[in-house]
Design an enzyme around this catalytic site. Sequence first.
Site, PDB file in Angstrom:
ATOM      1  N   GLU A   1      53.679  35.136  43.691  1.00 46.96           N
ATOM      2  CA  GLU A   1      53.189  33.806  44.069  1.00 46.96           C
ATOM      3  C   GLU A   1      51.668  33.730  43.993  1.00 46.96           C
ATOM      4  O   GLU A   1      50.966  34.623  44.477  1.00 46.96           O
ATOM      5  CB  GLU A   1      53.660  33.504  45.495  1.00 46.96           C
ATOM      6  CG  GLU A   1      53.372  32.095  45.974  1.00 46.96           C
ATOM      7  CD  GLU A   1      54.063  31.788  47.291  1.00 46.96           C
ATOM      8  OE1 GLU A   1      53.461  31.095  48.127  1.00 46.96           O
ATOM      9  OE2 GLU A   1      55.211  32.262  47.487  1.00 46.96           O
TER      10      GLU A   1
ATOM     11  N   HIS B   1      58.066  25.578  49.545  1.00 55.61           N
ATOM     12  CA  HIS B   1      57.120  26.351  50.347  1.00 55.61           C
ATOM     13  C   HIS B   1      57.206  25.840  51.776  1.00 55.61           C
ATOM     14  O   HIS B   1      57.250  24.633  52.020  1.00 55.61           O
ATOM     15  CB  HIS B   1      55.696  26.168  49.812  1.00 55.61           C
ATOM     16  CG  HIS B   1      54.652  26.785  50.679  1.00 55.61           C
ATOM     17  ND1 HIS B   1      53.981  26.083  51.658  1.00 55.61           N
ATOM     18  CD2 HIS B   1      54.175  28.052  50.729  1.00 55.61           C
ATOM     19  CE1 HIS B   1      53.129  26.876  52.269  1.00 55.61           C
ATOM     20  NE2 HIS B   1      53.222  28.078  51.727  1.00 55.61           N
TER      21      HIS B   1
ATOM     22  N   ASP C   1      52.557  37.523  47.567  1.00 57.26           N
ATOM     23  CA  ASP C   1      51.711  36.334  47.549  1.00 57.26           C
ATOM     24  C   ASP C   1      50.254  36.770  47.527  1.00 57.26           C
ATOM     25  O   ASP C   1      49.751  37.360  48.487  1.00 57.26           O
ATOM     26  CB  ASP C   1      52.007  35.489  48.787  1.00 57.26           C
ATOM     27  CG  ASP C   1      51.262  34.158  48.792  1.00 57.26           C
ATOM     28  OD1 ASP C   1      50.504  33.889  47.827  1.00 57.26           O
ATOM     29  OD2 ASP C   1      51.445  33.393  49.751  1.00 57.26           O
TER      30      ASP C   1
ATOM     31  N   GLU D   1      52.257  25.438  46.540  1.00 53.86           N
ATOM     32  CA  GLU D   1      51.798  25.053  47.875  1.00 53.86           C
ATOM     33  C   GLU D   1      50.422  24.397  47.837  1.00 53.86           C
ATOM     34  O   GLU D   1      50.087  23.621  48.734  1.00 53.86           O
ATOM     35  CB  GLU D   1      51.769  26.259  48.817  1.00 53.86           C
ATOM     36  CG  GLU D   1      50.683  27.271  48.522  1.00 53.86           C
ATOM     37  CD  GLU D   1      50.527  28.302  49.636  1.00 53.86           C
ATOM     38  OE1 GLU D   1      49.911  27.973  50.665  1.00 53.86           O
ATOM     39  OE2 GLU D   1      51.027  29.424  49.470  1.00 53.86           O
TER      40      GLU D   1
END
Length: 381
Positions: free
Chosen positions: A223, A299, A197, A249
């Site tokens: 991500e 998420h 991420d 998200e």
Amino acid sequence: MEITAVKAIPLSHDLEEGRSFGGTRGMTGSRETTLVRLEADDGTVGWGEAFASPRAVAALVEDVFADAVIGLSPLAAPSLAERVYTGDIGGYDTGRQAFVQCALTGIEVAMWDLRGKQLGVPIHKLLGGRGIESVVPYASTMYVTEWDQDPAEPMEAAAEEGFTAAKIKIGRGLEDDRHRVETAREILGDDAHIMVDYNGNYTPRQAVKSINNLSSYDLTWVEEPVPPENLSGYREIKNRVDVPLAAGEAHFGRFEFKRLIDEQLVDVIQPNLGQCGGFAEAQFLAKLATTENVLVRPHVWNSGVGTAAALQFAASLPDYPNAPEMAPEPFLFEFDRSENPLRHDILETPLDPTGGSLSVPQKSGLGVTVDETALERYRIG
């Protein structure tokens, strides 16, 4: 059954001094959220989570949504998002905004919790789920920390807890990215699912260089390699790497998600059940996604209530394009491993992701019971 009372409960837990943590675009010294409590005329209580700045979203719930919801049947939950988008609730020019979507989600999820309790079934069955009893949790861990934690420490802790998959924070440069991923792979092993991420901290060119530099580590997905608003950046990266991209998200409302899907910018969408508009909207997004063969993996960085909601949603998702019981990969479900008593203290029976499996609650509604006495320890004015 009719809704007779709406209450927003802002919550916060301060971390110890020097213990702030997060990702590459910011760290936090507290864990915060807002719970929404609906009460029906027969005394039944439904819970939802509005995952946004507590005082602000709490005011929005009570000032804008409460009057529109009181007197409704919980059966009206699927129509709530349409009323927000058309301006019947809150005005037509605000319905797509982030805080409105968060407030909508908290109310809508709580209505579904009431529906499930009224009928005596878990929400995933109301949503047409096929009876999934468990998912494979992945540890959301290896955060950027104020105290410069050795990245091996949280990964070793995850391995000891029985996690077979993890998502880690990267995005501070090629060398650090590689060191963190290499550490995770060495500790969890060759068969583990590893996700990374970036929290949108790179330009497209930087992201491509980093992702390609990590190609030997067999990443399950990447991500938010670029900021959520940089849609052209997602397109550029998608054309230049061979690793699935994920986002969601920081996207709000069906129109933002629709662009991600229609333009084939990502391989995985990640709606959050504290932000995305609620269960009906999440189902709508799932149908859009599966039509284009895009995976849906929620998420989750929420309290126990939002985590339970995400589990109920996950258990309702279709296998498409895989035949039933023939999915080539497990259903991976995010479970944060950082300090957050709002995730476990406020539930009478906390969710347990250890041992490599996470059970989907089978009791009615969300399937969890909120400890209202515990809430008072974290409630803010």
